[in-house]
Design a protein around this motif. Structure first.
Motif, PDB file in Angstrom:
ATOM      1  N   LEU A   1       0.868  -1.636   0.057  1.00  0.00           N
ATOM      2  CA  LEU A   1       0.067   0.034  -0.393  1.00  0.00           C
ATOM      3  C   LEU A   1       0.790   1.380   0.271  1.00  0.00           C
ATOM      4  O   LEU A   1      -0.026   2.038  -0.054  1.00  0.00           O
ATOM      5  CB  LEU A   1      -1.161   0.013   1.097  1.00  0.00           C
ATOM      6  N   ASP A   2       2.391   0.893   0.453  1.00  0.00           N
ATOM      7  CA  ASP A   2       2.450   2.498   0.561  1.00  0.00           C
ATOM      8  C   ASP A   2       3.666   2.668  -0.304  1.00  0.00           C
ATOM      9  O   ASP A   2       4.740   3.242  -0.280  1.00  0.00           O
ATOM     10  CB  ASP A   2       3.578   2.699   1.734  1.00  0.00           C
ATOM     11  N   SER A   3       3.874   2.117  -1.350  1.00  0.00           N
ATOM     12  CA  SER A   3       4.517   1.623  -2.662  1.00  0.00           C
ATOM     13  C   SER A   3       3.892   3.574  -3.311  1.00  0.00           C
ATOM     14  O   SER A   3       2.687   3.876  -3.333  1.00  0.00           O
ATOM     15  CB  SER A   3       4.306   0.184  -3.465  1.00  0.00           C
ATOM     16  N   LEU A   4       5.033   3.828  -4.252  1.00  0.00           N
ATOM     17  CA  LEU A   4       4.884   5.265  -4.621  1.00  0.00           C
ATOM     18  C   LEU A   4       4.337   4.149  -6.588  1.00  0.00           C
ATOM     19  O   LEU A   4       4.843   3.154  -7.203  1.00  0.00           O
ATOM     20  CB  LEU A   4       6.197   5.369  -5.435  1.00  0.00           C
ATOM     21  N   VAL A   5       3.715   5.235  -7.037  1.00  0.00           N
ATOM     22  CA  VAL A   5       2.889   5.101  -8.334  1.00  0.00           C
ATOM     23  C   VAL A   5       3.345   5.836  -8.998  1.00  0.00           C
ATOM     24  O   VAL A   5       3.046   6.290  -9.664  1.00  0.00           O
ATOM     25  CB  VAL A   5       1.500   5.359  -8.320  1.00  0.00           C
ATOM     26  N   SER A   6       4.479   5.188  -9.249  1.00  0.00           N
ATOM     27  CA  SER A   6       5.447   5.769 -10.700  1.00  0.00           C
ATOM     28  C   SER A   6       5.386   5.859 -11.754  1.00  0.00           C
ATOM     29  O   SER A   6       5.451   4.548 -12.624  1.00  0.00           O
ATOM     30  CB  SER A   6       6.755   5.341 -10.692  1.00  0.00           C
ATOM     31  N   THR A   7       4.688   7.034 -12.678  1.00  0.00           N
ATOM     32  CA  THR A   7       3.492   7.001 -13.787  1.00  0.00           C
ATOM     33  C   THR A   7       3.364   8.730 -13.843  1.00  0.00           C
ATOM     34  O   THR A   7       4.273   8.854 -13.560  1.00  0.00           O
ATOM     35  CB  THR A   7       2.248   5.892 -13.756  1.00  0.00           C
ATOM     36  N   TYR A   8       3.093   7.705 -15.069  1.00  0.00           N
ATOM     37  CA  TYR A   8       2.900   9.362 -16.398  1.00  0.00           C
ATOM     38  C   TYR A   8       1.586   9.846 -16.715  1.00  0.00           C
ATOM     39  O   TYR A   8       1.238   8.435 -17.353  1.00  0.00           O
ATOM     40  CB  TYR A   8       4.288  10.278 -17.510  1.00  0.00           C
TER      41      TYR A   8
ATOM     42  N   GLY B   1      -0.553  10.712  -4.915  1.00  0.00           N
ATOM     43  CA  GLY B   1      -0.719   9.806  -4.114  1.00  0.00           C
ATOM     44  C   GLY B   1      -0.201   8.100  -4.316  1.00  0.00           C
ATOM     45  O   GLY B   1       0.240   8.265  -5.562  1.00  0.00           O
ATOM     46  N   ASN B   2      -0.097   7.168  -3.133  1.00  0.00           N
ATOM     47  CA  ASN B   2       0.528   6.200  -3.603  1.00  0.00           C
ATOM     48  C   ASN B   2       0.013   5.589  -4.232  1.00  0.00           C
ATOM     49  O   ASN B   2      -1.692   5.394  -4.326  1.00  0.00           O
ATOM     50  CB  ASN B   2       1.099   5.999  -2.009  1.00  0.00           C
ATOM     51  N   GLU B   3      -0.393   3.600  -3.283  1.00  0.00           N
ATOM     52  CA  GLU B   3      -0.874   2.495  -4.242  1.00  0.00           C
ATOM     53  C   GLU B   3      -1.621   2.867  -3.314  1.00  0.00           C
ATOM     54  O   GLU B   3      -2.976   1.854  -3.898  1.00  0.00           O
ATOM     55  CB  GLU B   3       0.379   1.554  -4.260  1.00  0.00           C
ATOM     56  N   ALA B   4      -1.796   3.144  -2.115  1.00  0.00           N
ATOM     57  CA  ALA B   4      -4.027   2.683  -1.039  1.00  0.00           C
ATOM     58  C   ALA B   4      -4.744   3.844  -1.556  1.00  0.00           C
ATOM     59  O   ALA B   4      -5.170   3.173  -2.040  1.00  0.00           O
ATOM     60  CB  ALA B   4      -2.978   3.324   0.123  1.00  0.00           C
ATOM     61  N   ASN B   5      -3.947   5.138  -2.482  1.00  0.00           N
ATOM     62  CA  ASN B   5      -4.916   6.112  -2.852  1.00  0.00           C
ATOM     63  C   ASN B   5      -5.499   5.398  -4.292  1.00  0.00           C
ATOM     64  O   ASN B   5      -6.433   5.201  -5.146  1.00  0.00           O
ATOM     65  CB  ASN B   5      -3.995   7.414  -2.657  1.00  0.00           C
ATOM     66  N   TYR B   6      -4.253   5.335  -4.604  1.00  0.00           N
ATOM     67  CA  TYR B   6      -4.351   4.145  -6.845  1.00  0.00           C
ATOM     68  C   TYR B   6      -5.961   3.441  -6.191  1.00  0.00           C
ATOM     69  O   TYR B   6      -6.508   3.034  -7.228  1.00  0.00           O
ATOM     70  CB  TYR B   6      -3.781   3.969  -7.344  1.00  0.00           C
TER      71      TYR B   6
END
Length: 441
Positions: free
Chosen positions: A232-239, A244-249
């Motif tokens: 859940l705390d992973s970064l959502v590295s995208t463009y 937010g982080n993976e929890a938000n995604y």
């Protein structure tokens, strides 16, 4: 016994690992003759003792290899779901500490829903649904959570771990913060934030409450196609950048999937004076085979607009500005509540949005189960028979739609260096007259 027969007997008697007594004695004698130790007899006894210990250890080894630590933790957590948990001990008195009274809650028939999906050949299977029901019971009875209603939403697959998602309404709904100035306000415990979601990586494991979802997160999630990691705390590295982080995604994907694939049989709900769905007490149910038709299903949840909200927010119209106009997002008018699934837009390749599912191809079979499979969100299913119906999602959280990455931002213009030089540098000095006269001479 002749010498040849004795050697043959020693070579024939082998241990479990294929070593004969003759071979073992031969290696020991070769070692003794080669090293010539002072205590040769002790060396012989030690070799026989080590061989016996190794044989006994091999005999007592488990047939099934011991699982990894992570798998063992999952097994222990699942085992704790069965039976009553041990009460903690008071260190002063040595007596068990009385637990708090369990919370009263309402829930769907998880095991019964699992049988409906089993009849259609989808879902997670009866065994896993039993464990899900026990996990749901543990969540609902927790007095610290204060759950009113709970439903098993589904399972999201991840690269390193999976997510089991539970949809709830709780007594103390979270306080919705104010949106930043100039942005679209968040929905206050309605629409996309009507429910509170809890997730765990494995059944019986620790539960985590997901944060609320914002319009900006839903709009950004629509532009992405990304696999979950299970952290859940992973970064959502995208463009483009996701706020937010993976929890938000994950929360944004849940909102999108729920508003599209959570269905109800036609007639189970009606709209009240405020145009909001409410249960229909006169609903008598539908035969299972009829529930394989799209005309007999309606969308239970409201549609998410382009603005990222279920209810469009409009800015206040200024009195002095005659040229003021609402944006395209503010002018959108979504479908009415309880819209029929039959009106859903086909997917990009022209296929229908839903595919019918039957528990039997023979129309004459009694007590059939019918349902639909979503082609827009692979892994979303609905099933039903008579008055019982259920929705579930089991997938990667990826939408079946063409993915067109956004182009990179425009390249910044070059700095006008020539203009800076002409304005900031002093003028070029003229050559002195004396120097010119010397050159003439």
């Amino acid at each position: 016994m002749a010498d040849a027969d004795a050697i043959a007997f020693l070579q024939k008697q082998t241990t479990a690992d294929g070593t004969s007594l003759y071979g073992h004695l031969t290696r020991v004698l070769s070692k003794v003759l080669g090293e010539k130790p002072n205590e040769a007899v002790d060396l012989l006894e030690t070799s026989l003792l080590v061989k016996k210990t190794a044989f006994e250890a091999q005999e007592s080894a488990p047939l099934v290899p011991v699982s990894a630590t992570a798998d063992a933790a999952k097994t222990v957590a699942t085992a704790t779901l069965f039976g009553n948990p041990d009460l903690p001990i008071d260190p002063e008195t040595g007596e068990p500490i009385e637990s708090e009274a369990t919370n009263d809650y309402e829930a769907e028939d998880v095991v019964g829903n699992g049988r409906l999906f089993d009849a259609l050949g989808v879902g997670l299977g009866t065994h896993e649904m039993y464990n899900i029901a026990l996990t749901l019971k543990k969540l609902g009875e927790d007095p610290k959570r204060g759950v009113q209603n709970v439903r098993f939403f589904g399972k999201f697959f991840g690269l390193y771990a999976d997510y089991y998602v539970f949809e709830t309404t709780i007594n103390d709904m979270p306080t919705i913060p104010e949106a930043p100035e100039g942005s679209v306000p968040y929905e206050d415990n309605t629409g996309t934030n009507e429910h509170v979601y809890f997730v765990c990586n494995y059944l019986g494991g620790p539960m985590t409450q997901l944060p609320i979802v914002t319009p900006d997160q839903i709009k950004a999630a629509r532009l992405l196609k990304k696999l979950l990691t299970g952290r859940l705390d992973s970064l959502v590295s995208t463009y483009p950048l996701f706020p937010g982080n993976e929890a938000n995604y994950l929360r944004a994907q849940i909102a999108r999937i729920a508003c599209t694939t959570v269905l109800a049989p036609n007639g189970q709900f009606t709209t009240n004076d405020e145009n909001e769905p409410e249960p229909n007490e006169e609903f008598e149910g539908l035969p299972g085979r009829d529930l394989a038709e799209t005309s007999n299903w309606v969308h239970k949840l409201p549609h998410i607009k382009k603005q990222g909200r279920c209810v469009v927010h409009k800015r206040e119209e200024p009195e002095d500005d005659e040229n003021f106009e609402f944006t395209e997002e503010e002018q959108e008018e979504g479908p009415e509540p309880l819209t029929s699934v039959e009106d859903d837009t086909p997917i990009a390749d022209g296929s229908p949005a839903w595919t019918p599912l039957y528990s039997s191809s023979n129309e004459g079979v009694k007590y059939q189960v019918g349902g639909l499979r979503s082609n827009l969100w692979p892994g979303a299913y609905v099933s039903g028979k008579d008055k019982q119906s259920a929705s579930i999602y089991v997938g990667w959280g990826i939408k079946n739609a063409p993915f067109v990455p956004l182009p990179p931002p425009d390249i910044a213009q070059e700095f006008d260096q020539a203009l800076v030089e002409s304005l900031e540098l002093p003028p070029k000095p003229e050559e002195p007259e004396e120097k010119e006269e010397e050159e003439e001479n």
